[in-house]
Design a protein around this motif. Structure first.
Motif, PDB file in Angstrom:
ATOM      1  N   TYR A 257       0.851  -1.182   0.000  1.00  0.00           N
ATOM      2  CA  TYR A 257       0.000   0.000   0.000  1.00  0.00           C
ATOM      3  C   TYR A 257       0.885   1.229   0.000  1.00  0.00           C
ATOM      4  N   TRP A 258       0.341   2.312  -0.529  1.00  0.00           N
ATOM      5  CA  TRP A 258       1.049   3.580  -0.572  1.00  0.00           C
ATOM      6  C   TRP A 258       0.007   4.667  -0.390  1.00  0.00           C
ATOM      7  N   ILE A 259       0.187   5.477   0.620  1.00  0.00           N
ATOM      8  CA  ILE A 259      -0.731   6.580   0.887  1.00  0.00           C
ATOM      9  C   ILE A 259       0.047   7.890   0.791  1.00  0.00           C
ATOM     10  N   ASP A 260      -0.535   8.859   0.104  1.00  0.00           N
ATOM     11  CA  ASP A 260       0.061  10.178  -0.048  1.00  0.00           C
ATOM     12  C   ASP A 260       0.426  10.727   1.330  1.00  0.00           C
ATOM     13  N   ARG A 261       1.637  11.255   1.460  1.00  0.00           N
ATOM     14  CA  ARG A 261       2.120  11.744   2.757  1.00  0.00           C
ATOM     15  C   ARG A 261       1.194  12.804   3.355  1.00  0.00           C
ATOM     16  N   ALA A 262       0.524  13.579   2.525  1.00  0.00           N
ATOM     17  CA  ALA A 262      -0.395  14.602   3.030  1.00  0.00           C
ATOM     18  C   ALA A 262      -1.550  13.997   3.827  1.00  0.00           C
ATOM     19  N   TYR A 263      -1.756  12.681   3.676  1.00  0.00           N
ATOM     20  CA  TYR A 263      -2.871  12.002   4.352  1.00  0.00           C
ATOM     21  C   TYR A 263      -2.407  11.067   5.462  1.00  0.00           C
ATOM     22  N   TRP A 264      -1.122  11.038   5.764  1.00  0.00           N
ATOM     23  CA  TRP A 264      -0.612  10.162   6.814  1.00  0.00           C
ATOM     24  C   TRP A 264      -1.220  10.541   8.165  1.00  0.00           C
ATOM     25  N   GLY A 265      -1.346   9.531   9.015  1.00  0.00           N
ATOM     26  CA  GLY A 265      -1.793   9.762  10.385  1.00  0.00           C
ATOM     27  C   GLY A 265      -3.289   9.919  10.549  1.00  0.00           C
ATOM     28  N   ARG A 266      -4.058   9.598   9.528  1.00  0.00           N
ATOM     29  CA  ARG A 266      -5.513   9.761   9.596  1.00  0.00           C
ATOM     30  C   ARG A 266      -6.259   8.425   9.572  1.00  0.00           C
ATOM     31  N   GLY A 267      -5.529   7.309   9.625  1.00  0.00           N
ATOM     32  CA  GLY A 267      -6.175   5.998   9.611  1.00  0.00           C
ATOM     33  C   GLY A 267      -6.538   5.497   8.226  1.00  0.00           C
ATOM     34  N   ILE A 268      -6.111   6.197   7.195  1.00  0.00           N
ATOM     35  CA  ILE A 268      -6.489   5.823   5.835  1.00  0.00           C
ATOM     36  C   ILE A 268      -5.816   4.521   5.414  1.00  0.00           C
ATOM     37  N   ALA A 269      -4.533   4.363   5.723  1.00  0.00           N
ATOM     38  CA  ALA A 269      -3.838   3.123   5.341  1.00  0.00           C
ATOM     39  C   ALA A 269      -4.486   1.920   6.011  1.00  0.00           C
ATOM     40  N   THR A 270      -4.833   2.043   7.277  1.00  0.00           N
ATOM     41  CA  THR A 270      -5.484   0.939   7.993  1.00  0.00           C
ATOM     42  C   THR A 270      -6.840   0.624   7.371  1.00  0.00           C
ATOM     43  N   ALA A 271      -7.632   1.647   7.101  1.00  0.00           N
ATOM     44  CA  ALA A 271      -8.948   1.428   6.492  1.00  0.00           C
ATOM     45  C   ALA A 271      -8.819   0.809   5.108  1.00  0.00           C
ATOM     46  N   ALA A 272      -7.854   1.277   4.329  1.00  0.00           N
ATOM     47  CA  ALA A 272      -7.659   0.735   2.983  1.00  0.00           C
ATOM     48  C   ALA A 272      -7.207  -0.715   3.036  1.00  0.00           C
ATOM     49  N   LEU A 273      -6.272  -1.026   3.935  1.00  0.00           N
ATOM     50  CA  LEU A 273      -5.803  -2.403   4.036  1.00  0.00           C
ATOM     51  C   LEU A 273      -6.919  -3.323   4.519  1.00  0.00           C
ATOM     52  N   ARG A 274      -7.717  -2.884   5.466  1.00  0.00           N
ATOM     53  CA  ARG A 274      -8.859  -3.703   5.923  1.00  0.00           C
ATOM     54  C   ARG A 274      -9.823  -3.971   4.769  1.00  0.00           C
ATOM     55  N   ALA A 275     -10.102  -2.959   3.969  1.00  0.00           N
ATOM     56  CA  ALA A 275     -11.000  -3.135   2.819  1.00  0.00           C
ATOM     57  C   ALA A 275     -10.391  -4.107   1.813  1.00  0.00           C
ATOM     58  N   LEU A 276      -9.107  -3.992   1.580  1.00  0.00           N
ATOM     59  CA  LEU A 276      -8.422  -4.900   0.660  1.00  0.00           C
ATOM     60  C   LEU A 276      -8.491  -6.339   1.167  1.00  0.00           C
ATOM     61  N   LEU A 277      -8.241  -6.532   2.451  1.00  0.00           N
ATOM     62  CA  LEU A 277      -8.268  -7.879   3.025  1.00  0.00           C
ATOM     63  C   LEU A 277      -9.660  -8.492   2.961  1.00  0.00           C
ATOM     64  N   ALA A 278     -10.686  -7.668   3.016  1.00  0.00           N
ATOM     65  CA  ALA A 278     -12.061  -8.158   2.878  1.00  0.00           C
ATOM     66  C   ALA A 278     -12.328  -8.617   1.449  1.00  0.00           C
ATOM     67  N   GLU A 279     -11.660  -7.995   0.473  1.00  0.00           N
ATOM     68  CA  GLU A 279     -11.846  -8.364  -0.936  1.00  0.00           C
ATOM     69  C   GLU A 279     -10.994  -9.545  -1.357  1.00  0.00           C
ATOM     70  N   VAL A 280      -9.900  -9.782  -0.650  1.00  0.00           N
ATOM     71  CA  VAL A 280      -8.963 -10.852  -0.994  1.00  0.00           C
ATOM     72  C   VAL A 280      -8.908 -11.819   0.186  1.00  0.00           C
ATOM     73  N   PRO A 281      -9.753 -12.853   0.174  1.00  0.00           N
ATOM     74  CA  PRO A 281      -9.857 -13.738   1.334  1.00  0.00           C
ATOM     75  C   PRO A 281      -8.734 -14.758   1.487  1.00  0.00           C
ATOM     76  N   GLU A 282      -7.896 -14.933   0.467  1.00  0.00           N
ATOM     77  CA  GLU A 282      -6.860 -15.965   0.568  1.00  0.00           C
ATOM     78  C   GLU A 282      -5.875 -15.664   1.693  1.00  0.00           C
ATOM     79  N   ARG A 283      -5.411 -16.710   2.319  1.00  0.00           N
ATOM     80  CA  ARG A 283      -4.418 -16.622   3.390  1.00  0.00           C
ATOM     81  C   ARG A 283      -3.488 -17.808   3.238  1.00  0.00           C
ATOM     82  N   PRO A 284      -2.253 -17.748   3.631  1.00  0.00           N
ATOM     83  CA  PRO A 284      -1.654 -16.602   4.293  1.00  0.00           C
ATOM     84  C   PRO A 284      -1.329 -15.487   3.308  1.00  0.00           C
ATOM     85  N   LEU A 285      -1.174 -14.290   3.864  1.00  0.00           N
ATOM     86  CA  LEU A 285      -0.675 -13.142   3.135  1.00  0.00           C
ATOM     87  C   LEU A 285       0.526 -12.602   3.905  1.00  0.00           C
ATOM     88  N   TYR A 286       1.460 -12.036   3.195  1.00  0.00           N
ATOM     89  CA  TYR A 286       2.684 -11.535   3.803  1.00  0.00           C
ATOM     90  C   TYR A 286       2.825 -10.040   3.549  1.00  0.00           C
TER      91      TYR A 286
END
Length: 160
Positions: A82-111
């Motif tokens: 994942y890559w989030i624009d530095r202007a948006y760091w610290g707002r929980g966007i990376a966490t929200a985006a990764l959670r959404a991605l993990l919901a779309e990609v159910p395979e495990r394990p992931l690294y």
């Protein structure tokens, strides 16, 4: 902030190129392209990604393109990125985006891999269920040297 993922549009690529040439973000990410300013290499990279079976999505925050998130690699060895624009760091966007991605990609394990000193990225991964499973060293193009990195794993959910 409303964070959603969608397919990558051609109009996202100039935004990604600008984001991936931010010196502070490059240093934090560490493991980047050899020459992030090489527009031709960037375009060729994204052409390959978009033609592959990898899942790479645009991250939108309140409708603005703020980055990308994806899963790539061979089955059983797939990694998140994942890559989030530095202007948006610290707002929980990376966490929200990764959670959404993990919901779309159910395979495990992931690294996931991160520079060992990238505490923010490690925290995002931990919040999403990844656990530290290994330490390694690798050449970080953005820093011009070999650095410590961590390998984190998201396993199958445990059944009760």
């Amino acid at each position: 902030m409303d964070v959603v993922l969608r397919e990558v549009h051609d109009s996202d690529l100039p935004v990604f190129f600008r984001q991936m040439n931010d010196p502070e973000a490059l240093r934090m990410a560490a493991f980047t392209a050899k020459d992030p300013a090489d527009r031709d290499a960037f375009e060729a990279h994204w052409k390959r990604i978009r033609a592959s079976r990898d899942v790479i999505l645009t991250v939108l925050a309140d409708g603005d393109v703020v980055g990308s998130a994806g899963v790539y690699g061979d089955p059983g060895e797939r990694e998140v990125t994942y890559w989030i624009d530095r202007a948006y760091w610290g707002r929980g966007i990376a966490t929200a985006a990764l959670r959404a991605l993990l919901a779309e990609v159910p395979e495990r394990p992931l690294y996931a891999r991160a520079a060992a000193d990238n505490a923010a990225s490690r925290r995002v991964l931990e919040k999403c269920g990844f656990r530290l499973t290994a330490h390694a060293r690798g050449f970080a193009n953005a820093r011009g040297e070999e650095i410590d990195e961590v390998v984190m794993t998201l396993e199958e959910p445990r059944s009760s």
